[in-house]
Design an enzyme around this catalytic site. Structure first.
Site, PDB file in Angstrom:
ATOM      1  CG  PHE A 149      -1.854   1.217   1.192  1.00 30.28           C
ATOM      2  CD1 PHE A 149      -3.067   1.156   0.521  1.00 30.28           C
ATOM      3  CD2 PHE A 149      -1.497   2.408   1.805  1.00 30.28           C
ATOM      4  CE1 PHE A 149      -3.908   2.270   0.447  1.00 30.28           C
ATOM      5  CE2 PHE A 149      -2.325   3.520   1.750  1.00 30.28           C
ATOM      6  CZ  PHE A 149      -3.534   3.450   1.073  1.00 30.28           C
ATOM      7  CG  ASP A 234       5.612   3.657   1.710  1.00 30.68           C
ATOM      8  OD1 ASP A 234       5.651   4.306   2.783  1.00 30.68           O
ATOM      9  OD2 ASP A 234       4.568   3.519   1.036  1.00 30.68           O
ATOM     10  CE  LYS A 263      -0.705   5.630   7.813  1.00 28.38           C
ATOM     11  NZ  LYS A 263      -0.424   5.112   6.481  1.00 28.38           N
TER      12      LYS A 263
END
Ligand SMILES: *Cc1c(COP(=O)(O)O)cnc(C)c1O
Length: 409
Positions: A149, A234, A263
């Site tokens: 993702f 990532d 995040k």
């Protein structure tokens, strides 16, 4: 009709007014749980009726230093009252200081700022493509892992090797190929001279907390090094001390050329970063890429404070110690029968359940004052703030076991 009509909390502290307005005016991109949190402190959240919840999700790994940490509040408040935004046309002390700190913890050399994880990955993809075109062989293809993702914008979505996210929005961006996660032979077979980058999560987050093997990372590194393609990690979910290291790749000996963060980076404010080293750090030049909000002074000030808190409160060590305790706790009591496997590192953990009751368990736990997350029918994902202690783990497991008992086992 009175405008001052009081609204009675329903369920777990959700007013009819909010529920109805959400249904009427907000696009239905999320199936929400029946609660509105109105206040937070440390690892605790409070709903509109004043009820307390233990937060083992931290806004999906965002509030890693806990809710409303006084040092974050102070840094944000000071900056918000001084200067909020100027744009990237001018110099900024918070951005340069943040870039310096991120390079120091990661070993990268330069940072590009943006506002989210998906944007950080867009920057990484653009760097890989431009770097590939400049090198011999017109490299443009990017490899990613099945189940990955990387975000919802078109480039990051095209890197996200999951048809459920892509199919409704096809056609996606061309030039992405997908390789079975942790399948070294498949990676080697798919790789070629036309590949400009391999993008990997050190631990697959959204698809259920599946660590990427050291062998797979090593193979990706070797392939990229052989041809001059860029290895991109990532670290949007795994980074910022979540796994007990500043960046999850630091558990192994494979260093990427490009790394992304978001995040937890801003401690609750939206900010993302794409970091790079070597030629990758010099690939983008004026006019190539940008963002109006990127490096917003308030978000950058918050991010600096987050890193200070992680250091001064020894949250790397705490994540490692409490994460290990949590792994042990998952194997005793009722959990021994409920949970068949615990995956992950530090405080990024996936609990594989013996039965497909993950979603029901989330709702039943919420009713008992515990916030957890389901990824799939049989996997619970835990991303608690890094400030939790062993007694918080005990409390969370007591609540989860009670909730599971209520569900019949
Ligand atoms: C959450 C996430 C993203 C997307 O971040 P947004 O801020 O939602 O755009 C990208 N990659 C990983 C690994 C993530 O966990």
């Amino acid at each position: 009709m009175s405008l001052t009509k009081t609204v009675e909390p329903i369920g777990n502290g959700l007013s009819d007014a909010v529920l109805n307005a959400d249904r009427q005016y907000v696009m239905r991109t999320y199936g929400r749980l029946p609660v509105e949190f109105v206040r937070g402190s440390g690892a605790r959240l409070y709903d509109a009726s004043g009820r307390e919840y233990l937060d083992f999700l931290a806004g999906i790994s965002v509030n890693s230093v806990g809710h409303c940490h006084p040092r974050i509040v102070e840094a944000v408040t000071r900056q918000v009252a001084t200067l909020m935004h100027t744009s990237n046309l001018y110099y900024s002390r918070p951005c340069t200081e943040l870039a310096r700190k991120l390079c120091a913890t990661s070993g990268m050399e330069k940072a590009f700022f943006c506002n989210s994880g998906t944007e950080a990955n867009e920057a990484a993809i653009k760097i890989a493509r431009k770097h590939g075109k400049l090198s011999s062989g017109q490299k443009t293809r990017i490899l990613t892992a099945t189940g990955s993702f990387h975000g919802r914008t078109y480039g990051a979505l095209s890197a996200t090797a999951q048809s459920k996210y892509q199919d409704p929005f096809a056609p996606i961006v061309p030039g992405f190929s997908y390789v079975a996660h942790n399948d070294v032979y498949a990676l080697q077979a798919e790789f070629g001279d036309d590949v400009c980058g391999i993008m990997l999560e050190p631990i697959l987050g959204e698809s259920g907390v599946f660590p990427t093997s050291k062998e797979f990372m090593r193979a990706a590194r070797d392939l990229c090094s052989q041809t001059g393609a860029l290895l991109i990690f990532d670290e949007v979910q795994t980074g910022m001390a979540r796994t007990g290291k500043w960046w999850a790749f630091q558990h192994g000996d494979v260093v990427p050329d490009v790394m992304t963060s978001a995040k937890a980076l801003g401690g609750g404010l939206p900010i993302g970063a794409c970091l790079a080293r070597g030629a990758a750090a010099e690939t983008l030049v004026p006019g190539d890429h940008g963002s109006t909000f990127a490096g917003n002074l308030v978000a950058a000030s918050s991010a600096i404070a987050v890193q200070d808190v992680i250091e001064s409160e020894h949250l790397l060590e705490n994540a490692t110690r409490v994460g290990a305790y949590l792994m042990r706790r998952a194997t005793v009591g009722d959990s021994a029968a409920l949970i068949t496997e615990v995956r992950g590192k530090g405080l990024m953990l996936g609990l594989q359940l013996a039965r497909p009751i993950a979603r029901e368990l989330v709702t039943a736990s919420l009713a008992r004052g515990l916030v957890i997350n389901a990824v799939g029918d049989s996997i619970i994902r835990l991303l608690p703030p890094l400030v939790i202690h062993e007694d918080d783990v005990d409390e969370a497991f007591d609540k989860m076991e009670n909730a599971a008992r209520e569900l019949g086992g």
